[in-house]
Design a protein around this motif. Structure first.
Motif, PDB file in Angstrom:
ATOM      1  N   MET A  60       0.793  -1.235   0.000  1.00 45.55           N
ATOM      2  CA  MET A  60       0.000   0.000   0.000  1.00 45.55           C
ATOM      3  C   MET A  60       0.827   1.287   0.000  1.00 45.55           C
ATOM      4  O   MET A  60       0.418   2.263  -0.607  1.00 45.55           O
ATOM      5  N   ALA A  61       1.947   1.302   0.713  1.00 43.21           N
ATOM      6  CA  ALA A  61       2.643   2.577   0.917  1.00 43.21           C
ATOM      7  C   ALA A  61       4.128   2.359   1.177  1.00 43.21           C
ATOM      8  O   ALA A  61       4.572   1.238   1.426  1.00 43.21           O
ATOM      9  N   THR A  62       4.866   3.469   1.139  1.00 50.04           N
ATOM     10  CA  THR A  62       6.278   3.507   1.479  1.00 50.04           C
ATOM     11  C   THR A  62       6.456   4.517   2.606  1.00 50.04           C
ATOM     12  O   THR A  62       5.963   5.640   2.528  1.00 50.04           O
ATOM     13  N   TRP A  63       7.141   4.091   3.679  1.00 48.70           N
ATOM     14  CA  TRP A  63       7.375   4.922   4.864  1.00 48.70           C
ATOM     15  C   TRP A  63       8.824   5.359   4.873  1.00 48.70           C
ATOM     16  O   TRP A  63       9.742   4.533   4.822  1.00 48.70           O
ATOM     17  N   ILE A  64       9.056   6.662   4.961  1.00 45.78           N
ATOM     18  CA  ILE A  64      10.402   7.229   4.936  1.00 45.78           C
ATOM     19  C   ILE A  64      10.642   7.991   6.240  1.00 45.78           C
ATOM     20  O   ILE A  64       9.815   8.820   6.632  1.00 45.78           O
ATOM     21  N   VAL A  65      11.772   7.714   6.876  1.00 40.98           N
ATOM     22  CA  VAL A  65      12.176   8.433   8.087  1.00 40.98           C
ATOM     23  C   VAL A  65      13.611   8.932   7.870  1.00 40.98           C
ATOM     24  O   VAL A  65      14.489   8.157   7.489  1.00 40.98           O
ATOM     25  N   VAL A  66      13.828  10.222   8.106  1.00 43.93           N
ATOM     26  CA  VAL A  66      15.145  10.845   7.934  1.00 43.93           C
ATOM     27  C   VAL A  66      15.468  11.617   9.211  1.00 43.93           C
ATOM     28  O   VAL A  66      14.591  12.257   9.795  1.00 43.93           O
ATOM     29  N   TRP A  67      16.737  11.575   9.641  1.00 48.14           N
ATOM     30  CA  TRP A  67      17.161  12.302  10.828  1.00 48.14           C
ATOM     31  C   TRP A  67      18.566  12.832  10.618  1.00 48.14           C
ATOM     32  O   TRP A  67      19.313  12.342   9.783  1.00 48.14           O
ATOM     33  N   THR A  68      18.911  13.871  11.378  1.00 45.26           N
ATOM     34  CA  THR A  68      20.244  14.461  11.278  1.00 45.26           C
ATOM     35  C   THR A  68      20.921  14.443  12.642  1.00 45.26           C
ATOM     36  O   THR A  68      20.271  14.265  13.669  1.00 45.26           O
ATOM     37  N   ALA A  69      22.218  14.677  12.636  1.00 36.71           N
ATOM     38  CA  ALA A  69      22.994  14.698  13.878  1.00 36.71           C
ATOM     39  C   ALA A  69      22.712  15.941  14.712  1.00 36.71           C
ATOM     40  O   ALA A  69      23.121  16.012  15.866  1.00 36.71           O
ATOM     41  N   ASN A  70      21.989  16.914  14.151  1.00 34.12           N
ATOM     42  CA  ASN A  70      21.686  18.133  14.912  1.00 34.12           C
ATOM     43  C   ASN A  70      20.189  18.279  15.186  1.00 34.12           C
ATOM     44  O   ASN A  70      19.627  19.360  15.088  1.00 34.12           O
ATOM     45  N   ASN A  71      19.541  17.167  15.557  1.00 36.74           N
ATOM     46  CA  ASN A  71      18.154  17.165  16.044  1.00 36.74           C
ATOM     47  C   ASN A  71      17.117  17.649  15.038  1.00 36.74           C
ATOM     48  O   ASN A  71      16.207  18.397  15.382  1.00 36.74           O
ATOM     49  N   GLN A  72      17.232  17.210  13.807  1.00 33.99           N
ATOM     50  CA  GLN A  72      16.220  17.523  12.808  1.00 33.99           C
ATOM     51  C   GLN A  72      15.706  16.213  12.206  1.00 33.99           C
ATOM     52  O   GLN A  72      16.451  15.241  12.102  1.00 33.99           O
ATOM     53  N   VAL A  73      14.429  16.228  11.828  1.00 32.07           N
ATOM     54  CA  VAL A  73      13.803  15.017  11.286  1.00 32.07           C
ATOM     55  C   VAL A  73      12.864  15.365  10.134  1.00 32.07           C
ATOM     56  O   VAL A  73      12.407  16.498   9.999  1.00 32.07           O
ATOM     57  N   ALA A  74      12.584  14.346   9.349  1.00 33.75           N
ATOM     58  CA  ALA A  74      11.563  14.427   8.305  1.00 33.75           C
ATOM     59  C   ALA A  74      10.952  13.046   8.171  1.00 33.75           C
ATOM     60  O   ALA A  74      11.592  12.032   8.474  1.00 33.75           O
ATOM     61  N   THR A  82       5.915   4.471  -5.905  1.00 35.77           N
ATOM     62  CA  THR A  82       6.227   5.801  -6.419  1.00 35.77           C
ATOM     63  C   THR A  82       7.671   6.121  -6.056  1.00 35.77           C
ATOM     64  O   THR A  82       8.196   5.636  -5.057  1.00 35.77           O
ATOM     65  N   LEU A  83       8.292   6.918  -6.867  1.00 36.94           N
ATOM     66  CA  LEU A  83       9.681   7.278  -6.627  1.00 36.94           C
ATOM     67  C   LEU A  83       9.818   8.136  -5.381  1.00 36.94           C
ATOM     68  O   LEU A  83       8.970   8.987  -5.107  1.00 36.94           O
ATOM     69  N   VAL A  84      10.880   7.908  -4.648  1.00 38.59           N
ATOM     70  CA  VAL A  84      11.224   8.771  -3.525  1.00 38.59           C
ATOM     71  C   VAL A  84      12.114   9.870  -4.085  1.00 38.59           C
ATOM     72  O   VAL A  84      13.190   9.597  -4.602  1.00 38.59           O
ATOM     73  N   ILE A  85      11.648  11.095  -4.025  1.00 39.19           N
ATOM     74  CA  ILE A  85      12.434  12.237  -4.479  1.00 39.19           C
ATOM     75  C   ILE A  85      13.123  12.822  -3.243  1.00 39.19           C
ATOM     76  O   ILE A  85      12.502  13.511  -2.428  1.00 39.19           O
ATOM     77  N   TRP A  86      14.410  12.495  -3.083  1.00 37.91           N
ATOM     78  CA  TRP A  86      15.124  12.862  -1.860  1.00 37.91           C
ATOM     79  C   TRP A  86      15.213  14.364  -1.681  1.00 37.91           C
ATOM     80  O   TRP A  86      15.199  14.863  -0.559  1.00 37.91           O
TER      81      TRP A  86
END
Length: 135
Positions: A60-74, A82-86
């Motif tokens: 059904m879906a694609t789940w994306i989790v992104v994080w940085t070393a300075n406390n930021q997330v997406a 569907t394509l993941v457009i980074w």
């Protein structure tokens, strides 16, 4: 040289579907997260300043989790295949917390909530995917 700062990444799947790893920046990302399960792994930020994990949620879906070393997330939930457009995902990075949702055409959808915090010694990231009614 400063000691590496660890990030403890917690992923929780409350969606009703099995999450299957599509790609990740870390070998320690779990390959499968069954519905109802939560997993934790550690990222060494001396190796990279950003991390990501991408999971297929059934068909059904694609789940994306992104994080940085300075406390930021997406986070993003996309229709399956569907394509993941980074560039788009990175443009949504925010301090401390983020959320995303995707409505299926079956009267329910997925919701992802991600939060990251710093205690002075390490970061902790918690990300959850769940299903929600859309009607």
């Amino acid at each position: 040289m400063a000691a590496p700062t660890p990030t403890f990444v917690g992923l929780s799947n409350q969606s009703g579907d099995t999450a299957l790893l599509v790609s990740s920046t870390y070998i320690s990302s779990p390959i499968i997260i069954k519905s109802g399960d939560s997993v934790v792994f550690e990222q060494n930020t001396a190796l990279d300043t950003f991390g990501s994990a991408v999971y297929a949620m059934g068909k059904m879906a694609t789940w994306i989790v992104v994080w940085t070393a300075n406390n930021q997330v997406a986070t993003s939930i996309r229709p399956a295949d569907t394509l993941v457009i980074w560039e788009h995902v990175r443009s949504t990075i925010r301090p401390d917390k983020a959320e995303s949702s995707y409505d299926t055409r079956y009267g329910w959808g997925y919701k992802s909530e991600v939060e990251i915090s710093w205690n002075g010694d390490a970061q902790t990231l918690n990300a959850t995917i769940s299903t929600v009614p859309t009607n």
